[in-house]
Design an enzyme around this catalytic site. Structure first.
Site, mmCIF file in Angstrom:
data_model
loop_
_atom_site.group_PDB
_atom_site.id
_atom_site.type_symbol
_atom_site.label_atom_id
_atom_site.label_comp_id
_atom_site.label_asym_id
_atom_site.label_seq_id
_atom_site.Cartn_x
_atom_site.Cartn_y
_atom_site.Cartn_z
ATOM 1 N N GLY A 87 3.257 0.602 -1.751
ATOM 2 C CA GLY A 87 4.153 1.748 -1.942
ATOM 3 C C GLY A 87 3.333 3.016 -2.162
ATOM 4 N N GLY A 165 10.250 -5.841 6.168
ATOM 5 C CA GLY A 165 8.838 -5.614 6.525
ATOM 6 C C GLY A 165 8.011 -6.815 6.071
ATOM 7 C CB ILE A 167 7.301 -7.602 0.797
ATOM 8 C CG1 ILE A 167 5.902 -7.085 0.422
ATOM 9 C CG2 ILE A 167 7.978 -8.273 -0.387
ATOM 10 C CD1 ILE A 167 5.896 -5.932 -0.560
ATOM 11 N NE ARG A 247 6.508 1.825 -6.163
ATOM 12 C CZ ARG A 247 5.745 0.779 -5.851
ATOM 13 N NH1 ARG A 247 6.173 -0.449 -6.060
ATOM 14 N NH2 ARG A 247 4.535 0.961 -5.352
ATOM 15 C CD GLU A 276 7.478 -0.231 -12.966
ATOM 16 O OE1 GLU A 276 6.272 -0.019 -12.712
ATOM 17 O OE2 GLU A 276 8.236 -0.778 -12.174
ATOM 18 C CG HIS A 295 5.239 -3.053 -10.919
ATOM 19 N ND1 HIS A 295 5.591 -1.752 -10.631
ATOM 20 C CD2 HIS A 295 4.770 -3.566 -9.742
ATOM 21 C CE1 HIS A 295 5.352 -1.497 -9.358
ATOM 22 N NE2 HIS A 295 4.845 -2.578 -8.787
HETATM 23 O O1 LIG Z 1 1.707 -2.317 -3.846
HETATM 24 C C1 LIG Z 1 2.708 -1.925 -4.444
HETATM 25 O O2 LIG Z 1 3.394 -0.987 -4.021
HETATM 26 C C2 LIG Z 1 3.042 -2.584 -5.683
HETATM 27 O O3 LIG Z 1 4.009 -2.265 -6.299
HETATM 28 C C3 LIG Z 1 2.130 -3.649 -6.121
HETATM 29 O O4 LIG Z 1 2.631 -4.507 -7.056
#
Ligand SMILES: O=C(O)C(=O)CO
Length: 330
Positions: A87, A165, A167, A247, A276, A295
């Site tokens: 991200g 995607g 993940i 997120r 967070e 996270h």
């Molecule tokens: O890679 C990311 O965006 C994450 O949140 C890793 O945990």
């Protein structure tokens, strides 16, 4: 050639394997690790402001925002921000683009680890881990009863994946073994990889009202911010389980709280939240049907090493004038 080029790593809890690659080529500066509380992040930012002048690349190992002020301090030689994450919502894309600074991220290498957490969260939420753990702590094992604390199956379920995607696909791959009946996915376009899972490309509304499990694996953008809200929660089945590995801001947490409290949906499993860390007295944490992790999606030794090495290699390429391995924009 370039030991005179300086690279700043935003926190010294970055993996050694990444530092080693950087140190072969450049002078590496590291901010100390101050923790992820608000105070720690402010101290980290102060130290970064002091260290960044004259640096040619910034390796971003943090979840906080890259500010305009930090980029101003860096000076015009800053060529690349290499974020050690998939991200990049915290990387201030408009400012980087306006200044002609390249951005790279670390996709793919973390997909398997995050998918493992996605599956874990599905099971934890569906099989009511918070309530069951509470029973263990209290020494009251109601779960032994034949009809007590019953959960839901992945077997035979419909899993809807928002953001198909790396993940999303890695999660589907793992879920096949759990005998999921049907995969749905939504997003901007159909994906050829979906054929492997017989996954059906559907409008988001269809995904929300047909899925037993809804996995959020989409990036945070203006379009996806608070995509889970009062209106979209009302479209879901009463047995729906939301899992978020993207997120925190994909979800309007006040609306999620109401939906979980009123049993409008069944449960949620989250690896991310806003903010967070989530304060320990936050109302979400009072819910028996919410399971939250801090996270840790990509937090395995192997994956963090892979992310660090990829982030470092992107820096080497950029500063040697070669194409980025995983550019967000070159
Ligand atoms: O890679 C990311 O965006 C994450 O949140 C890793 O945990």
């Amino acid at each position: 050639m370039t030991k005179n080029l300086k690279v700043l790593v935003s926190s010294n809890d970055f993996a050694d394997s990444g530092i080693k690659i950087l140190e072969e080529h450049f002078t590496v500066l590291k901010s100390r690790y101050f923790g992820f509380g608000e105070e720690g992040l402010n101290e980290n930012m102060q130290e970064l402001m002091n260290l960044i002048p004259g640096c040619s690349a910034l390796v971003w190992v943090s979840h906080h925002q890259i500010t305009k002020e930090l980029l101003d301090k860096a000076g015009p030689q800053l060529t690349l921000v290499s974020t050690a994450s998939a991200g990049y919502n915290n990387c201030n894309v408009p400012e980087l683009k306006a200044r002609g600074i390249k951005l790279s991220n670390t996709p793919n290498v973390l997909s398997a680890a995050v998918a493992e957490i996605a599956v874990s969260l599905m099971i934890a939420a569906a099989r009511r881990f918070p309530e069951n753990l509470d029973q263990v702590k209290r020494g009251v094992w109601d779960g032994i009863g034949f009809q007590n604390v019953l959960g839901q199956d992945l077997r035979g379920s419909t899993v809807g994946i928002v953001g198909f995607g790396g993940i999303g696909q890695a999660t589907a791959k793992r879920l096949v073994g759990f005998e999921v009946a049907k995969f749905l996915y939504s997003g901007h376009r159909e994906k050829p990889e979906a054929k492997e899972f017989n996954a059906e490309f559907v409008p988001q509304d269809t995904l929300l009202n047909q899925s037993d499990f809804i996995l959020l694996a989409a990036p945070l953008t203006d379009e996806t911010k608070h995509m889970i809200n009062k209106t979209t929660l009302a479209q879901m089945k009463n047995n729906a389980i939301i899992v978020n590995v993207g997120r925190g801001d994909l979800v309007n947490q006040d609306d999620l709280y109401e939906a979980l409290k009123n049993k409008q949906i069944y449960a949620a499993g989250l690896d991310v939240s806003t903010p967070e860390p989530l304060p320990k007295d936050h109302k979400l944490l009072t819910l028996p049907n919410l399971f939250l992790l801090p996270h840790i999606g990509s937090a395995t030794v192997r994956t963090r090493n892979d992310m660090a090495e990829l982030a470092a290699r992107n820096v080497v390429n950029a500063l040697y004038g070669k194409p980025l391995i995983t550019p967000v924009f070159p």
